[in-house]
Scaffold this motif. Sequence first.
Motif, short mmCIF file in Angstrom:
data_model
loop_
_atom_site.label_atom_id
_atom_site.label_comp_id
_atom_site.label_asym_id
_atom_site.label_seq_id
_atom_site.Cartn_x
_atom_site.Cartn_y
_atom_site.Cartn_z
N VAL A 32 -0.24 -42.34 -101.78
CA VAL A 32 -0.71 -42.50 -103.15
C VAL A 32 -1.97 -41.64 -103.28
O VAL A 32 -2.47 -41.10 -102.30
CB VAL A 32 -1.01 -43.98 -103.48
CG1 VAL A 32 0.27 -44.80 -103.46
CG2 VAL A 32 -2.01 -44.58 -102.49
N GLU A 33 -2.47 -41.49 -104.48
CA GLU A 33 -3.60 -40.59 -104.70
C GLU A 33 -4.81 -41.01 -103.86
O GLU A 33 -5.33 -42.12 -104.02
CB GLU A 33 -3.96 -40.55 -106.18
CG GLU A 33 -2.90 -39.83 -107.01
CD GLU A 33 -3.31 -39.72 -108.48
OE1 GLU A 33 -4.42 -40.16 -108.82
OE2 GLU A 33 -2.51 -39.20 -109.26
N ASN A 34 -5.22 -40.10 -102.96
CA ASN A 34 -6.41 -40.30 -102.11
C ASN A 34 -6.31 -41.52 -101.19
O ASN A 34 -7.33 -42.04 -100.73
CB ASN A 34 -7.66 -40.43 -102.98
CG ASN A 34 -7.87 -39.24 -103.90
OD1 ASN A 34 -7.73 -38.11 -103.47
ND2 ASN A 34 -8.16 -39.50 -105.16
N ASP A 35 -5.09 -41.97 -100.92
CA ASP A 35 -4.94 -43.18 -100.09
C ASP A 35 -3.48 -43.29 -99.67
O ASP A 35 -2.67 -42.41 -99.94
CB ASP A 35 -5.35 -44.42 -100.90
CG ASP A 35 -5.83 -45.56 -100.00
OD1 ASP A 35 -5.58 -45.51 -98.79
OD2 ASP A 35 -6.44 -46.50 -100.52
N PHE A 36 -3.12 -44.38 -99.00
CA PHE A 36 -1.73 -44.68 -98.71
C PHE A 36 -1.56 -46.19 -98.62
O PHE A 36 -2.50 -46.93 -98.32
CB PHE A 36 -1.24 -44.00 -97.42
CG PHE A 36 -2.00 -44.36 -96.19
CD1 PHE A 36 -1.62 -45.44 -95.41
CD2 PHE A 36 -3.11 -43.62 -95.79
CE1 PHE A 36 -2.31 -45.79 -94.27
CE2 PHE A 36 -3.81 -43.95 -94.64
CZ PHE A 36 -3.42 -45.04 -93.88
N LEU A 37 -0.35 -46.63 -98.94
CA LEU A 37 0.00 -48.04 -98.86
C LEU A 37 0.80 -48.28 -97.59
O LEU A 37 1.72 -47.52 -97.28
CB LEU A 37 0.83 -48.47 -100.07
CG LEU A 37 0.11 -48.59 -101.41
CD1 LEU A 37 1.12 -48.88 -102.51
CD2 LEU A 37 -0.93 -49.70 -101.36
N ILE A 38 0.47 -49.35 -96.87
CA ILE A 38 1.27 -49.78 -95.72
C ILE A 38 2.07 -50.99 -96.19
O ILE A 38 1.51 -52.09 -96.35
CB ILE A 38 0.39 -50.15 -94.52
CG1 ILE A 38 -0.55 -48.99 -94.16
CG2 ILE A 38 1.25 -50.53 -93.32
CD1 ILE A 38 -1.55 -49.32 -93.08
N PHE A 39 3.35 -50.80 -96.44
CA PHE A 39 4.14 -51.88 -97.02
C PHE A 39 4.29 -53.07 -96.09
O PHE A 39 4.48 -54.20 -96.56
CB PHE A 39 5.51 -51.36 -97.47
CG PHE A 39 5.46 -50.65 -98.80
CD1 PHE A 39 5.16 -51.34 -99.96
CD2 PHE A 39 5.70 -49.29 -98.89
CE1 PHE A 39 5.11 -50.71 -101.18
CE2 PHE A 39 5.65 -48.64 -100.11
CZ PHE A 39 5.36 -49.35 -101.27
N ASN A 40 4.22 -52.84 -94.79
CA ASN A 40 4.31 -53.97 -93.85
C ASN A 40 3.22 -55.00 -94.13
O ASN A 40 3.41 -56.19 -93.87
CB ASN A 40 4.19 -53.47 -92.42
CG ASN A 40 5.23 -52.44 -92.06
OD1 ASN A 40 5.25 -51.36 -92.65
ND2 ASN A 40 6.10 -52.75 -91.11
N GLN A 41 2.09 -54.54 -94.63
CA GLN A 41 0.98 -55.45 -94.92
C GLN A 41 1.08 -56.10 -96.29
O GLN A 41 0.24 -56.94 -96.64
CB GLN A 41 -0.35 -54.67 -94.81
CG GLN A 41 -0.62 -54.11 -93.43
CD GLN A 41 -1.89 -53.28 -93.37
OE1 GLN A 41 -2.56 -53.07 -94.37
NE2 GLN A 41 -2.23 -52.79 -92.18
#
Length: 265
Positions: free
Chosen positions: A24-33
């Motif tokens: 994602v913009e300037n970041d990332f999502l960890i879906f496991n969390q």
Amino acid sequence: MQYQTVLKKMKTELNDEVQYYLDVENDFLIFNQLLDKELEISFEGYQCLNCGEEKKIFRQGFCYECFYKSAAVGDWIMKPELSTAHEEIEDRDLDFEKKVQLQPHVVYLALSSNVKVGVTRKSQIPTRWIDQGASKAIEIVEVPNRYLAGITEVALKDYVSDKTSWQKMLKNEISDADLIEEREKLKAYIPEEAQEYFLANNGKITEINYPVLQYPTKIKTLNLEKAHVYSGKLKGVKGQYLLFEDNTVFNVRNNEGYRVIITVK
């Protein structure tokens, strides 16, 4: 927390359980969390992954014009047997096609619903298996180019499917077939040009576990263009799908090029 992004397929990492990441913009999502959390996905528009313009997505994250001119989506992508770079024959961009086609490829068996045969670049193992939601996979041949992999897959398709039932995969309805046994049965049908590349000493099965708390019992596919906004509790991730508590499933890869806002509640 809100995250804006132009959707691309989730990145993955094979550990005891597959780890899923979304840029994602300037970041990332960890879906496991994010399992058991409420997510809202809001459709905001389109952005072609090739030209970057705000054009309606046609296929695979590309607008209509880019889909029919980019070398990254030539017919040989879906049909490896149409590869011609090994003969110095250009489809759309010979330099690009050489880079992709003239590298080691693997023909494999995967178990995601039924047993299926498939092709991938060696560098894409196990990513390709994860993207298909395979619970187990085994290599059959490793060849030096995409064309040889393609003709091998075509030959083996007469004896084993090259399709996955994605609905059964998402419900975790998986055949209990023996991949080693199936691999041995298919050995005789490998084309003569690829026989020498049979991986006689590699009978290793890769097993893949996914972060799923609850599998859907009925499948409801989320169409962002129609719904515009969806909210649900995330219960799992498998293949390139997000699985929600109300049996809604969202195929991230099929929505590449869509601009969205994801809100974690």
